[in-house]
Design a protein around this motif. Structure first.
Motif, PDB file in Angstrom:
ATOM      1  N   TYR A 296      -4.919  -6.118   0.944  1.00  0.00           N
ATOM      2  CA  TYR A 296      -4.543  -4.912   0.196  1.00  0.00           C
ATOM      3  C   TYR A 296      -5.275  -4.770  -1.136  1.00  0.00           C
ATOM      4  O   TYR A 296      -5.426  -3.658  -1.639  1.00  0.00           O
ATOM      5  CB  TYR A 296      -3.023  -4.811   0.006  1.00  0.00           C
ATOM      6  CG  TYR A 296      -2.355  -5.850  -0.870  1.00  0.00           C
ATOM      7  CD1 TYR A 296      -2.561  -5.909  -2.252  1.00  0.00           C
ATOM      8  CD2 TYR A 296      -1.436  -6.748  -0.319  1.00  0.00           C
ATOM      9  CE1 TYR A 296      -1.913  -6.837  -3.043  1.00  0.00           C
ATOM     10  CE2 TYR A 296      -0.775  -7.689  -1.104  1.00  0.00           C
ATOM     11  CZ  TYR A 296      -1.015  -7.720  -2.458  1.00  0.00           C
ATOM     12  OH  TYR A 296      -0.369  -8.636  -3.242  1.00  0.00           O
TER      13      TYR A 296
ATOM     14  N   TYR B  52      -7.243   2.591  -7.827  1.00  0.00           N
ATOM     15  CA  TYR B  52      -6.250   1.956  -8.699  1.00  0.00           C
ATOM     16  C   TYR B  52      -6.915   0.896  -9.572  1.00  0.00           C
ATOM     17  O   TYR B  52      -7.830   0.203  -9.143  1.00  0.00           O
ATOM     18  CB  TYR B  52      -5.137   1.315  -7.872  1.00  0.00           C
ATOM     19  CG  TYR B  52      -4.168   2.329  -7.303  1.00  0.00           C
ATOM     20  CD1 TYR B  52      -3.191   2.911  -8.116  1.00  0.00           C
ATOM     21  CD2 TYR B  52      -4.244   2.730  -5.974  1.00  0.00           C
ATOM     22  CE1 TYR B  52      -2.316   3.862  -7.610  1.00  0.00           C
ATOM     23  CE2 TYR B  52      -3.376   3.673  -5.456  1.00  0.00           C
ATOM     24  CZ  TYR B  52      -2.414   4.240  -6.280  1.00  0.00           C
ATOM     25  OH  TYR B  52      -1.555   5.176  -5.769  1.00  0.00           O
TER      26      TYR B  52
ATOM     27  N   HIS C 106      -8.444  -2.688  -0.877  1.00  0.00           N
ATOM     28  CA  HIS C 106      -8.065  -1.316  -0.494  1.00  0.00           C
ATOM     29  C   HIS C 106      -7.518  -0.554  -1.702  1.00  0.00           C
ATOM     30  O   HIS C 106      -7.837   0.628  -1.901  1.00  0.00           O
ATOM     31  CB  HIS C 106      -7.023  -1.354   0.620  1.00  0.00           C
ATOM     32  CG  HIS C 106      -6.593   0.003   1.088  1.00  0.00           C
ATOM     33  ND1 HIS C 106      -5.456   0.625   0.608  1.00  0.00           N
ATOM     34  CD2 HIS C 106      -7.160   0.876   1.964  1.00  0.00           C
ATOM     35  CE1 HIS C 106      -5.340   1.816   1.175  1.00  0.00           C
ATOM     36  NE2 HIS C 106      -6.353   1.993   1.993  1.00  0.00           N
ATOM     37  N   LEU C 107      -6.699  -1.213  -2.531  1.00  0.00           N
ATOM     38  CA  LEU C 107      -6.172  -0.559  -3.726  1.00  0.00           C
ATOM     39  C   LEU C 107      -7.294  -0.194  -4.693  1.00  0.00           C
ATOM     40  O   LEU C 107      -7.314   0.902  -5.267  1.00  0.00           O
ATOM     41  CB  LEU C 107      -5.167  -1.480  -4.425  1.00  0.00           C
ATOM     42  CG  LEU C 107      -3.854  -1.758  -3.701  1.00  0.00           C
ATOM     43  CD1 LEU C 107      -3.027  -2.786  -4.473  1.00  0.00           C
ATOM     44  CD2 LEU C 107      -3.047  -0.482  -3.500  1.00  0.00           C
TER      45      LEU C 107
ATOM     46  N   GLU D 107       0.822  -1.207   0.000  1.00  0.00           N
ATOM     47  CA  GLU D 107       0.000   0.000   0.000  1.00  0.00           C
ATOM     48  C   GLU D 107       0.861   1.264   0.000  1.00  0.00           C
ATOM     49  O   GLU D 107       0.507   2.252  -0.646  1.00  0.00           O
ATOM     50  CB  GLU D 107      -0.937  -0.015   1.198  1.00  0.00           C
ATOM     51  CG  GLU D 107      -2.007  -1.106   1.099  1.00  0.00           C
ATOM     52  CD  GLU D 107      -2.967  -1.110   2.273  1.00  0.00           C
ATOM     53  OE1 GLU D 107      -2.707  -0.364   3.255  1.00  0.00           O
ATOM     54  OE2 GLU D 107      -3.968  -1.844   2.225  1.00  0.00           O
TER      55      GLU D 107
ATOM     56  N   ALA E  19       2.254   1.770  -3.532  1.00  0.00           N
ATOM     57  CA  ALA E  19       1.281   1.942  -4.615  1.00  0.00           C
ATOM     58  C   ALA E  19       1.435   3.297  -5.285  1.00  0.00           C
ATOM     59  O   ALA E  19       1.525   4.335  -4.620  1.00  0.00           O
ATOM     60  CB  ALA E  19      -0.135   1.789  -4.064  1.00  0.00           C
TER      61      ALA E  19
ATOM     62  N   SER F 292      -9.201   2.693  -3.531  1.00  0.00           N
ATOM     63  CA  SER F 292      -8.417   3.922  -3.649  1.00  0.00           C
ATOM     64  C   SER F 292      -8.333   4.426  -5.084  1.00  0.00           C
ATOM     65  O   SER F 292      -7.668   5.432  -5.354  1.00  0.00           O
ATOM     66  CB  SER F 292      -6.994   3.693  -3.105  1.00  0.00           C
ATOM     67  OG  SER F 292      -7.040   3.338  -1.735  1.00  0.00           O
TER      68      SER F 292
END
Length: 280
Positions: A261, A270, A264-265, A233, A236, A268
């Motif tokens: 992760y 991504y 979460h990515l 993270e 990233a 976010s």
């Protein structure tokens, strides 16, 4: 029969043959130039498996037998690089997840399951000695749209080997991958990130691009799930290539870390994707 009648009949036969020939040529042209059927619309990444409606990529790999249909595209001759590719170019918040040393039937299926749950594609750089007895996992990777790359046969330090030994390590793994699902690998990664002129040249001769990484999760040291998650993270960023492992030891921490992760990515912003090579 009179001479003028003979000429008339001959002209009629020639005209009829011309008409039939033109019709046959037109039919052939329609077969060779027909537009392929439209594929289902792609599903946005991170939307969950319930929206997956597209056919598996393996369905699109079926090609006509030799001599039928349009010719297959051939990749541009691979240039010999002086250093490996470290990250993706282009705009957008795109990242690449890569997993080395597998496939391992203890851990790889769990990683594939998580990627499938979030509709994400990744790259797997496989070792031939692991892949030869787990070709079903290679086929599963390909069917899910992942890229299967070459990571040599026994994971040696290539810079310490002769040119012929390097070629054997790489070629044997190419053969296993090709035998597993009918396509040779288009990407290569040197173990330990140890590259030299011979590795670049042999990889290019076999039609592969060399890919390294931008962020090393160091999951092979088994530092703990939380540490692996933090490293990924924190590293990233647009264009980065993350290095993790699905074999080579106890990879249960890597499996658990991915489950933490990855969502979460995606949340976010991504886009976890894979690089694509250009074809002529």
């Amino acid at each position: 029969m009179k001479k003028d009648q003979l000429f008339t009949r001959r002209r009629m036969l020639i005209a009829g043959a011309a008409v039939l020939g033109a019709a046959g040529a037109a039919g052939t042209a329609r077969v060779l130039t027909a537009e392929p059927a439209a594929r289902p619309a792609s599903v946005p990444l991170g939307q969950g498996p319930q929206l997956r409606t597209a056919l598996k990529p393996s369905a699109f790999r079926l090609q006509p037998m030799a001599g039928y249909g349009p010719p297959r595209h051939r990749p541009v001759k691979t240039a010999v690089r002086r250093e490996p590719i470290l990250q993706m170019s282009g705009s957008g918040r795109r990242m690449v997840l890569t997993f080395d040393d597998g496939p391992d039937p203890r851990y790889t299926p769990h990683i594939l399951s998580t990627l499938r749950e979030y509709d994400v594609r990744a790259m797997f750089f496989v070792c031939g000695e692991m892949a030869v007895d787990n070709k079903d996992l290679l086929r599963e990777m390909a069917d899910d749209g992942h890229i299967v790359g070459n990571h040599t046969w026994t994971h040696p330090q290539l810079t310490e080997l002769s040119r012929s030994a390097i070629r054997r390590e790489i070629e044997r793994t190419c053969e296993v991958i090709d035998d597993a699902y009918g396509e040779p690998p288009a990407w290569f990664r040197a173990p330990y990130g140890a590259w030299n002129r011979n590795t670049f040249k042999i990889g290019a001769e076999l039609g592969m691009e060399p890919l390294a990484w931008t962020v090393d999760s160091l999951d092979w040291t088994t530092p703990g799930t939380r540490t692996i998650v933090d490293r990924v993270e924190e590293g990233a960023a647009p264009g980065v290539v993350i290095l993790s492992h699905d074999a080579g030891g106890d990879r249960s921490q890597s499996v658990r870390a991915l489950r933490e992760y990855l969502p979460h990515l995606l949340d976010s912003g991504y886009h976890i994707t894979v690089p694509h090579r250009k074809f002529v």
